[in-house]
Design an enzyme around this catalytic site. Structure first.
Site, PDB file in Angstrom:
ATOM      1  N   ASP A  32       0.842  -1.184   0.125  1.00  0.00           N
ATOM      2  CA  ASP A  32       0.025   0.058   0.146  1.00  0.00           C
ATOM      3  C   ASP A  32       0.808   1.207   0.052  1.00  0.00           C
ATOM      4  OD1 ASP A  32      -2.950   1.104   0.650  1.00  0.00           O
ATOM      5  OD2 ASP A  32      -1.653   2.053   2.010  1.00  0.00           O
ATOM      6  N   ILE A  33       0.508   2.180  -0.746  1.00  0.00           N
ATOM      7  CA  ILE A  33       1.264   3.431  -0.659  1.00  0.00           C
ATOM      8  C   ILE A  33       1.041   4.364   0.349  1.00  0.00           C
ATOM      9  CG2 ILE A  33       1.935   5.623  -2.211  1.00  0.00           C
ATOM     10  CD1 ILE A  33       1.075   3.980  -4.681  1.00  0.00           C
ATOM     11  N   ASN A  40      -2.717  12.499  -2.864  1.00  0.00           N
ATOM     12  CA  ASN A  40      -4.016  12.933  -3.782  1.00  0.00           C
ATOM     13  C   ASN A  40      -4.594  14.360  -3.517  1.00  0.00           C
ATOM     14  OD1 ASN A  40      -4.119  11.103  -6.252  1.00  0.00           O
ATOM     15  ND2 ASN A  40      -5.738   9.941  -5.326  1.00  0.00           N
ATOM     16  N   ASP A  49      -2.199   9.522 -10.212  1.00  0.00           N
ATOM     17  CA  ASP A  49      -2.417   8.587 -11.265  1.00  0.00           C
ATOM     18  C   ASP A  49      -0.901   8.224 -11.638  1.00  0.00           C
ATOM     19  OD1 ASP A  49      -5.134   8.071 -10.905  1.00  0.00           O
ATOM     20  OD2 ASP A  49      -5.471   9.144 -12.931  1.00  0.00           O
ATOM     21  N   GLU A  74      -4.829   2.228  -4.218  1.00  0.00           N
ATOM     22  CA  GLU A  74      -3.432   2.201  -4.081  1.00  0.00           C
ATOM     23  C   GLU A  74      -2.767   1.195  -3.555  1.00  0.00           C
ATOM     24  OE1 GLU A  74      -4.866   4.121  -0.226  1.00  0.00           O
ATOM     25  OE2 GLU A  74      -5.391   3.964  -2.239  1.00  0.00           O
TER      26      GLU A  74
END
Length: 171
Positions: A32-33, A40, A49, A74
Site C-alpha cells: 500500500d502506498i 492526492n 495517477d 493504491e
C-alpha cells in the site's frame, strides 16, 4: 478486467484465477502506498495517477519469481508461487527501498512551457517528493490456509507495518 487500465498490471480478476492455480507452497504480499490520500488531496488525482503508474512499474519488476497485481486503489499484490516468506522477504525489502529512494518530481501547474534551462531547473517549476510503501507478507504453510485466508493474513501484516511507522515490511 484482467488488466488494470491505469497501471498495466494484471487486475483482481486475474489474481483470483492465479489463486486457484497455486500449489501448497506460496507467499502473498500486500503493498500500500503510504499517505496516498494526503498526496492526492495536495497534488490532485492526475498526479496521483502518475504515482500509481510509477509504483506499479517498480512492483512489476520486483523479481524473485513474483507476479504483480493491482488489488484496488493504491493497494497492490505480489504472488510468489513455490516460495516461503523467508525466501521472499529480501526481495520485498529491496523493492521497498527502491521505491523509497526514487525521487518523484511534481511539476507546477503554472510552469512555463519554455524549454530553457532556467525554467527547467527553477525551484518553483518543480517539487521533489518521496513515495514510500508499506508491505505485509504471509505464506501458505502447506495446505493450512486458503489463498483468500493468506491474503487476509498479509493484509493484517500490512496494517501492522503501517502502525509501526510505515515504509517497512511486516510478517
Amino acid at each position: 478486467a484482467y488488466r488494470d487500465e491505469l497501471t498495466g498490471l494484471a487486475g483482481r480478476r486475474a489474481l483470483r484465477e492465479q489463486l486457484e492455480k497455486l500449489g501448497s507452497k506460496y507467499s502473498i504480499a500486500m503493498l500500500d502506498i503510504d499517505f496516498f490520500k494526503k498526496f492526492n488531496d495536495r497534488y490532485g488525482h492526475d498526479v496521483g495517477d502518475l504515482v500509481l503508474k510509477m509504483v506499479a512499474g517498480d512492483i512489476a519488476k520486483a523479481g524473485g519469481g513474483s507476479k504483480a497485481y493491482r488489488y484496488g486503489g493504491e493497494e497492490f499484490t505480489l504472488v510468489f508461487s513455490g516460495k516461503e516468506v523467508a525466501e521472499v522477504k529480501p526481495t520485498l525489502e529491496v523493492l521497498r527501498e527502491a521505491i523509497a529512494e526514487a525521487v518523484f518530481t511534481v511539476r507546477s501547474k503554472n510552469r512555463s512551457r519554455n524549454k530553457s534551462k532556467k525554467s527547467i531547473h527553477s525551484a518553483s517549476a518543480r517539487n521533489s517528493v518521496k513515495i514510500t510503501v508499506s508491505i505485509g507478507v504471509a505464506g501458505s504453510h502447506g495446505t493450512e490456509n486458503t489463498p483468500e485466508e493468506v491474503i487476509k493474513i498479509a493484509d493484517k501484516a500490512l496494517y501492522r507495518a503501517k502502525k509501526q511507522g510505515r515504509n517497512r515490511v511486516s510478517t
